[in-house]
Design an enzyme around this catalytic site. Structure first.
Site, short mmCIF file in Angstrom:
data_model
loop_
_atom_site.label_atom_id
_atom_site.label_comp_id
_atom_site.label_asym_id
_atom_site.label_seq_id
_atom_site.Cartn_x
_atom_site.Cartn_y
_atom_site.Cartn_z
NE ARG A 17 41.28 -28.36 8.81
CZ ARG A 17 41.96 -27.30 9.24
NH1 ARG A 17 41.46 -26.10 9.12
NH2 ARG A 17 43.16 -27.46 9.76
NE ARG A 40 45.57 -31.62 14.92
CZ ARG A 40 45.29 -30.34 14.69
NH1 ARG A 40 44.72 -29.97 13.58
NH2 ARG A 40 45.58 -29.43 15.59
CG ASP A 55 41.47 -29.68 19.89
OD1 ASP A 55 41.81 -29.82 18.71
OD2 ASP A 55 41.96 -28.82 20.65
NE ARG A 72 36.23 -27.91 9.06
CZ ARG A 72 36.27 -26.73 8.47
NH1 ARG A 72 35.53 -26.51 7.41
NH2 ARG A 72 37.04 -25.78 8.94
CE1 TYR A 81 46.59 -22.85 20.72
CE2 TYR A 81 47.71 -24.73 21.72
CZ TYR A 81 47.37 -23.97 20.60
OH TYR A 81 47.84 -24.34 19.37
O1 CP3 Z 1 45.08 -36.70 15.09
C1 CP3 Z 1 43.86 -36.87 14.97
O2 CP3 Z 1 43.32 -37.19 13.87
C2 CP3 Z 1 42.99 -36.77 16.20
C3 CP3 Z 1 42.35 -35.50 16.40
C4 CP3 Z 1 43.11 -34.28 16.85
C5 CP3 Z 1 42.62 -32.98 16.63
N1 CP3 Z 1 43.40 -32.09 17.29
C6 CP3 Z 1 41.42 -32.65 15.85
C7 CP3 Z 1 41.28 -31.30 15.29
C8 CP3 Z 1 44.27 -34.15 17.61
C9 CP3 Z 1 45.24 -35.21 18.09
C10 CP3 Z 1 44.42 -32.76 17.89
C11 CP3 Z 1 45.52 -32.22 18.72
C12 CP3 Z 1 45.73 -30.78 18.78
N2 CP3 Z 1 44.80 -29.78 18.83
C13 CP3 Z 1 47.00 -30.18 18.91
C14 CP3 Z 1 48.30 -30.93 19.02
C15 CP3 Z 1 48.76 -31.43 17.71
C16 CP3 Z 1 49.37 -30.39 16.85
O3 CP3 Z 1 48.85 -30.21 15.72
O4 CP3 Z 1 50.34 -29.77 17.27
C17 CP3 Z 1 46.81 -28.79 18.97
C18 CP3 Z 1 47.91 -27.74 19.11
C19 CP3 Z 1 45.42 -28.55 18.94
C20 CP3 Z 1 44.72 -27.25 19.02
C21 CP3 Z 1 43.96 -26.97 17.80
N3 CP3 Z 1 42.81 -27.61 17.43
C22 CP3 Z 1 44.26 -26.02 16.81
C23 CP3 Z 1 45.48 -25.09 16.84
C24 CP3 Z 1 43.27 -26.10 15.84
C25 CP3 Z 1 43.08 -25.21 14.65
C26 CP3 Z 1 44.09 -25.44 13.63
C27 CP3 Z 1 43.63 -26.49 12.68
O5 CP3 Z 1 44.36 -27.46 12.45
O6 CP3 Z 1 42.51 -26.33 12.16
C28 CP3 Z 1 42.39 -27.15 16.22
C29 CP3 Z 1 41.22 -27.63 15.47
C30 CP3 Z 1 41.18 -29.07 15.11
N4 CP3 Z 1 41.46 -30.12 15.95
C31 CP3 Z 1 40.80 -29.60 13.85
C32 CP3 Z 1 40.86 -31.00 13.96
C33 CP3 Z 1 40.51 -32.02 12.92
C34 CP3 Z 1 40.36 -28.78 12.65
C35 CP3 Z 1 38.98 -28.34 12.91
C36 CP3 Z 1 38.22 -28.16 11.62
O7 CP3 Z 1 38.30 -27.06 11.07
O8 CP3 Z 1 37.58 -29.11 11.22
#
Ligand code: CP3
Length: 344
Positions: free
Chosen positions: A31, A27, A76, A40, A153
């Site tokens: 943010r 990640r 994602d 964003r 999910y």
């Molecule tokens: O790693 C990176 O920088 C690449 C981008 C990336 C995102 N999601 C962007 C994202 C990666 C590799 C993911 C994977 C992902 N997405 C996982 C597996 C990794 C982990 O954390 O276990 C999971 C379970 C998800 C599903 C998901 N997407 C959730 C549960 C959420 C909300 C929680 C959160 O962290 O905000 C997201 C949103 C998400 N995916 C964001 C980002 C940068 C945040 C969105 C925002 O508010 O800007």
């Protein structure tokens, strides 16, 4: 394709000697970066994911700002349910919501498996563009969610601390669960192959919720599908598997075709090395909350972590994603500590 100027990650994945281990952060595009927050504020989540120019810009941010040794494409894991025809909403600040969950045979039969990977063509476009913009500075990681985590999910419909409904589905209707897992697996293999064709240098499979399963259930609902994916992708590029929480599965994972396994902070370096022998590279496992410590302490802990894992067959990373309230200079200190590493 331009030659890589920094190929530490690929060397560590292949088990080749390195002068120091590579480092990136799960990640890392997100943010905690003010530059991410600016985009964003202007574009909603799936617009950022689906617009190659935006995904590329976000992917490059941590390379320019904190100096990671690898980029990971901004996307994602939930694009796979979308490609299978399931609606996914991202409620900013709240997380994902899938209004129509998978519960019955009919729901599974109605999934749009045909052409699923093709519907994710925007990811391939983002990868090709990012490879051009990176110009060989660092490798680019492609990724997908693991089938069990995606099932979580699709059945639960949203995030959960325990994923009770998803587990109930697996345990009470295993026949349906395996059909769903297989459909997800097939689409994921095609999707990851497309990412490699577009330029991804390696791929990571995130099994964020596999640790919810007992060791026996992991071998039934998670491992066989992780194996199918690593068997299909390993001939094309190195594969990193990250079955978060599944410390009990390390020996089995080390005997798959994957090149590396990610671990979280609940696993000691000694245990991980003993379980995986020298079969596989290890990635991890700094507790992301410790990035809130003062910078000198972060640097000391990183050095101790590398000493404990050993600098070879090791990729420095967090044990899970970086959090929004981590100061950027602390994230950079984590990366810098690895770049400054030398074994006296
Ligand atoms: O790693 C990176 O920088 C690449 C981008 C990336 C995102 N999601 C962007 C994202 C990666 C590799 C993911 C994977 C992902 N997405 C996982 C597996 C990794 C982990 O954390 O276990 C999971 C379970 C998800 C599903 C998901 N997407 C959730 C549960 C959420 C909300 C929680 C959160 O962290 O905000 C997201 C949103 C998400 N995916 C964001 C980002 C940068 C945040 C969105 C925002 O508010 O800007």
């Amino acid at each position: 394709m331009s030659e890589l100027k920094n190929d530490l990650l690929l060397k560590a994945l292949r088990g080749e000697a390195v002068k120091r281990p590579p480092v990136w952060m799960m990640r890392q595009a997100g943010r905690y970066l003010p530059e991410y927050m600016q985009l964003r504020a202007k574009y909603d989540f799936f617009t950022r994911v689906e617009t190659p120019e935006l995904a590329c810009e976000i992917t490059l941010q941590p390379i320019d700002i904190v100096g990671s040794d690898a980029a990971i494409i901004f996307s994602d894991i939930l694009v796979i349910p979308q490609a299978l025809g399931v609606e996914v909403l991202m409620e900013e600040g709240k997380g994902p919501l899938l209004p129509k969950t998978i519960q019955t045979q009919e729901h599974i039969d109605n999934l749009k498996t045909e052409g699923a990977a093709e519907r994710l063509d925007y990811v391939s476009k983002a990868i090709a563009l990012t490879k051009r913009e990176l110009n060989g500075r660092v490798p680019l990681i492609g990724f997908a969610g693991a089938p069990f985590t995606i099932l979580c999910y699709m059945v639960e419909g949203k995030g959960s601390k325990t994923f009770d409904k998803a587990k109930q589905f697996c345990f009470t209707q295993p026949h349906l669960a395996h059909q769903l897992l297989q459909k997800i697996t097939d689409a994921t293999i095609d999707y990851l192959k497309a990412q490699v064709a577009a330029g991804a240098d390696c791929v990571q499979v995130f099994d964020s919720w596999s640790g919810m399963l007992s060791p026996v259930d992991f071998n039934v609902f998670a491992l066989p599908y992780l194996k199918q994916i690593s068997d299909a992708l390993a001939p094309l590029c190195p594969v990193i598997l990250f079955p978060k929480g599944s410390w009990y599965a390390l020996a089995n994972i080390s005997n798959t075709a994957a090149s590396a396994v990610g671990i979280d902070w609940t696993v000691t370096p000694e245990f991980a090395r003993a379980q995986t022998k020298n079969n596989i590279t290890i990635q991890g496992n700094f507790d992301p909350i410790k990035l809130l410590l003062p910078i000198p302490e972060i640097k000391k802990l990183v050095k101790e972590m590398i000493d404990a894992f050993g600098a070879q067959r090791y990729i420095v990373n967090l044990g899970h994603g970086i959090l929004p309230h981590i100061p950027v200079d602390h994230a950079k200190a984590f990366i810098d500590a690895v770049k400054e590493y030398h074994n006296e």
